[in-house]
Design a protein around this motif. Structure first.
Motif, PDB file in Angstrom:
ATOM      1  N   PHE A   1      15.673   2.616   4.922  1.00 41.46           N
ATOM      2  CA  PHE A   1      15.171   1.367   4.361  1.00 41.46           C
ATOM      3  C   PHE A   1      15.704   1.037   2.963  1.00 41.46           C
ATOM      4  CE2 PHE A   1      11.549   3.163   6.930  1.00 41.46           C
ATOM      5  CZ  PHE A   1      11.771   2.364   8.042  1.00 41.46           C
ATOM      6  N   ALA A   2      16.301   1.988   2.279  1.00 42.44           N
ATOM      7  CA  ALA A   2      16.728   1.744   0.899  1.00 42.44           C
ATOM      8  C   ALA A   2      18.229   1.898   0.702  1.00 42.44           C
ATOM      9  CB  ALA A   2      15.975   2.685  -0.062  1.00 42.44           C
ATOM     10  N   SER A   3      18.969   1.935   1.797  1.00 45.58           N
ATOM     11  CA  SER A   3      20.439   1.985   1.747  1.00 45.58           C
ATOM     12  C   SER A   3      20.971   3.191   0.983  1.00 45.58           C
ATOM     13  CB  SER A   3      20.995   0.696   1.126  1.00 45.58           C
ATOM     14  OG  SER A   3      20.606  -0.433   1.881  1.00 45.58           O
ATOM     15  N   VAL A   4      20.251   4.299   1.021  1.00 43.30           N
ATOM     16  CA  VAL A   4      20.733   5.520   0.394  1.00 43.30           C
ATOM     17  C   VAL A   4      21.849   6.103   1.253  1.00 43.30           C
ATOM     18  CG1 VAL A   4      20.128   7.873  -0.310  1.00 43.30           C
ATOM     19  CG2 VAL A   4      18.521   5.991  -0.700  1.00 43.30           C
TER      20      VAL A   4
ATOM     21  N   PRO B   1       5.560   2.743   6.422  1.00 42.80           N
ATOM     22  CA  PRO B   1       5.149   1.337   6.504  1.00 42.80           C
ATOM     23  C   PRO B   1       5.435   0.561   5.220  1.00 42.80           C
ATOM     24  CG  PRO B   1       3.470   2.755   7.449  1.00 42.80           C
ATOM     25  CD  PRO B   1       4.453   3.657   6.782  1.00 42.80           C
ATOM     26  N   MET B   2       5.217   1.192   4.057  1.00 42.72           N
ATOM     27  CA  MET B   2       5.492   0.518   2.797  1.00 42.72           C
ATOM     28  C   MET B   2       6.977   0.202   2.659  1.00 42.72           C
ATOM     29  SD  MET B   2       5.410   2.013  -1.039  1.00 42.72           S
ATOM     30  CE  MET B   2       6.870   2.949  -0.548  1.00 42.72           C
ATOM     31  N   TRP B   3       7.835   1.206   2.945  1.00 42.44           N
ATOM     32  CA  TRP B   3       9.268   0.978   2.823  1.00 42.44           C
ATOM     33  C   TRP B   3       9.741  -0.080   3.816  1.00 42.44           C
ATOM     34  CZ3 TRP B   3      12.264   2.014  -1.020  1.00 42.44           C
ATOM     35  CH2 TRP B   3      11.953   3.067  -1.881  1.00 42.44           C
ATOM     36  N   ARG B   4       9.152  -0.084   4.981  1.00 44.47           N
ATOM     37  CA  ARG B   4       9.550  -1.058   5.998  1.00 44.47           C
ATOM     38  C   ARG B   4       9.255  -2.482   5.508  1.00 44.47           C
ATOM     39  NH1 ARG B   4       7.044   1.297   9.876  1.00 44.47           N
ATOM     40  NH2 ARG B   4       8.767   2.482  10.788  1.00 44.47           N
ATOM     41  N   GLU B   5       8.123  -2.646   4.837  1.00 45.38           N
ATOM     42  CA  GLU B   5       7.739  -3.960   4.326  1.00 45.38           C
ATOM     43  C   GLU B   5       8.529  -4.333   3.066  1.00 45.38           C
ATOM     44  OE1 GLU B   5       3.340  -5.247   4.910  1.00 45.38           O
ATOM     45  OE2 GLU B   5       3.310  -3.178   4.200  1.00 45.38           O
ATOM     46  N   ALA B   6       8.783  -3.359   2.215  1.00 46.96           N
ATOM     47  CA  ALA B   6       9.345  -3.664   0.896  1.00 46.96           C
ATOM     48  C   ALA B   6      10.862  -3.767   0.877  1.00 46.96           C
ATOM     49  CB  ALA B   6       8.904  -2.593  -0.103  1.00 46.96           C
TER      50      ALA B   6
ATOM     51  N   ALA C   1       0.842  -1.195   0.000  1.00 42.98           N
ATOM     52  CA  ALA C   1       0.000   0.000   0.000  1.00 42.98           C
ATOM     53  C   ALA C   1       0.882   1.252   0.000  1.00 42.98           C
ATOM     54  CB  ALA C   1      -0.912   0.000   1.220  1.00 42.98           C
ATOM     55  N   VAL C   2       0.629   2.159  -0.954  1.00 45.47           N
ATOM     56  CA  VAL C   2       1.403   3.394  -1.068  1.00 45.47           C
ATOM     57  C   VAL C   2       0.561   4.537  -0.525  1.00 45.47           C
ATOM     58  CG1 VAL C   2       2.666   4.922  -2.615  1.00 45.47           C
ATOM     59  CG2 VAL C   2       2.519   2.482  -3.132  1.00 45.47           C
TER      60      VAL C   2
ATOM     61  N   TRP D   1      14.655   3.095  -4.625  1.00 47.06           N
ATOM     62  CA  TRP D   1      14.407   4.487  -4.215  1.00 47.06           C
ATOM     63  C   TRP D   1      14.710   5.374  -5.417  1.00 47.06           C
ATOM     64  CZ3 TRP D   1      17.351   9.021  -3.094  1.00 47.06           C
ATOM     65  CH2 TRP D   1      16.756   9.928  -2.194  1.00 47.06           C
ATOM     66  N   PRO D   2      13.719   6.085  -5.982  1.00 46.34           N
ATOM     67  CA  PRO D   2      13.913   6.705  -7.293  1.00 46.34           C
ATOM     68  C   PRO D   2      14.187   8.204  -7.309  1.00 46.34           C
ATOM     69  CG  PRO D   2      11.574   6.607  -6.825  1.00 46.34           C
ATOM     70  CD  PRO D   2      12.302   6.117  -5.576  1.00 46.34           C
ATOM     71  N   LEU D   3      14.419   8.842  -6.169  1.00 49.97           N
ATOM     72  CA  LEU D   3      14.399  10.302  -6.145  1.00 49.97           C
ATOM     73  C   LEU D   3      15.548  10.965  -6.904  1.00 49.97           C
ATOM     74  CD1 LEU D   3      13.107  11.340  -2.619  1.00 49.97           C
ATOM     75  CD2 LEU D   3      11.882  10.444  -4.588  1.00 49.97           C
ATOM     76  N   PHE D   4      16.608  10.204  -7.212  1.00 47.68           N
ATOM     77  CA  PHE D   4      17.708  10.794  -7.969  1.00 47.68           C
ATOM     78  C   PHE D   4      17.462  10.771  -9.473  1.00 47.68           C
ATOM     79  CE2 PHE D   4      20.831   9.540  -4.387  1.00 47.68           C
ATOM     80  CZ  PHE D   4      20.572  10.720  -3.729  1.00 47.68           C
ATOM     81  N   ASN D   5      16.408  10.085  -9.908  1.00 51.02           N
ATOM     82  CA  ASN D   5      16.197   9.921 -11.346  1.00 51.02           C
ATOM     83  C   ASN D   5      14.712   9.922 -11.677  1.00 51.02           C
ATOM     84  OD1 ASN D   5      17.024   9.499 -14.032  1.00 51.02           O
ATOM     85  ND2 ASN D   5      16.827   7.280 -13.835  1.00 51.02           N
ATOM     86  N   LEU D   6      14.024  10.972 -11.257  1.00 52.94           N
ATOM     87  CA  LEU D   6      12.589  11.059 -11.508  1.00 52.94           C
ATOM     88  C   LEU D   6      12.295  11.555 -12.922  1.00 52.94           C
ATOM     89  CD1 LEU D   6      11.304  12.580  -8.149  1.00 52.94           C
ATOM     90  CD2 LEU D   6      11.006  10.235  -8.965  1.00 52.94           C
ATOM     91  N   PRO D   7      11.169  11.155 -13.497  1.00 52.57           N
ATOM     92  CA  PRO D   7      10.808  11.611 -14.838  1.00 52.57           C
ATOM     93  C   PRO D   7      10.684  13.127 -14.965  1.00 52.57           C
ATOM     94  CG  PRO D   7       9.443   9.745 -14.190  1.00 52.57           C
ATOM     95  CD  PRO D   7      10.225  10.152 -12.970  1.00 52.57           C
ATOM     96  N   CYS D   8      10.407  13.823 -13.871  1.00 54.49           N
ATOM     97  CA  CYS D   8      10.232  15.280 -13.936  1.00 54.49           C
ATOM     98  C   CYS D   8      11.545  16.009 -14.211  1.00 54.49           C
ATOM     99  CB  CYS D   8       9.617  15.805 -12.646  1.00 54.49           C
ATOM    100  SG  CYS D   8      10.666  15.590 -11.178  1.00 54.49           S
TER     101      CYS D   8
END
Length: 233
Positions: free
Chosen positions: A160-163, A97-102, A89-90, A108-115
């Protein structure tokens, strides 16, 4: 009356167009492939976003980045759900909670967003512009939500994403916290702090901060303590 509405609508359209031009301008002029450190480019972005129009464009950068992040993460989570047979669930109001489960399967996409907006350059510069001209902000409830949404995603990436947390990432988190505080002081009624912020404020974990260009610890950041000192005093 129809003439008044038409004039008002035309003025709004002109303001929207001007804001879009400013956003596109800083997107094209600054970026990871442009000369200059992230810190220096962010400062230049802030200098380009002055006055009511500049603050509106700065808020537009925050909105566009948050919306793009949500769209990208929603797509990634849906793909992961199909892969593992479990629905993630997002929730834009609380990503933790989502990151904790996933973890560690969700990218983690914030360095390469489509915008095409980079957090340590465009977003950091927009935050500086908003913070120094916070009384010019409009649509404050939406801006408040998106500031905390980006903060939530930033710290979730660390946990949670090792950034890797470097000085640019720590500076962004600090800017998000201080800008949210500055915005809250101008609101007629401060809204409740979001759930992920309240969760983090109960923690007292210090995270190592690395130099951007070396595997060398240069500082530490304690998000929970920083938020407590900022929002509870």
């Amino acid at each position: 009356m129809r003439w008044f509405r038409r004039t008002r609508d035309e003025r709004t359209d002109q303001q929207d167009a001007a804001r879009r031009v400013m956003i596109d301008g800083v997107r094209e002029r600054f970026g990871v492939d442009r000369p200059g450190s992230f810190h220096d480019q962010a400062a230049a972005v802030a200098e380009a976003l002055t006055g009511p129009g500049g603050v509106a464009a700065a808020a537009g950068i925050v909105h566009e980045f948050a919306d793009s992040a949500y769209s990208e993460i929603h797509g990634l989570a849906a793909a992961l759900s199909r892969q593992v047979g479990y629905q993630f669930a997002v929730d834009r109001e609380n990503y933790r909670p989502m990151w904790r489960e996933a973890k560690p399967d969700l990218r983690w996409p914030l360095f390469n967003l489509p915008c095409g907006l980079f957090p340590y350059i465009h977003v950091a510069g927009a935050l500086q512009a908003i913070s120094t001209q916070v009384k010019l902000t409009t649509d404050q409830s939406r801006l408040h939500a998106h500031l905390f949404e980006i903060l939530d995603l930033t710290i979730a990436g660390w946990e949670f994403a090792s950034v890797r947390v470097d000085t640019d990432g720590a500076a962004l988190a600090g800017l998000l916290i201080s800008t949210a505080h500055d915005l809250r002081t101008t609101m007629s009624k401060e809204p409740p702090l979001p759930l992920p912020v309240r969760e983090l404020m109960r923690n007292n974990n210090t995270i190592d901060v690395y130099a951007p260009d070396a595997h060398r610890i240069v500082a530490g950041i304690n998000p929970g303590r920083e938020m407590r000192e900022t929002f509870l005093t």
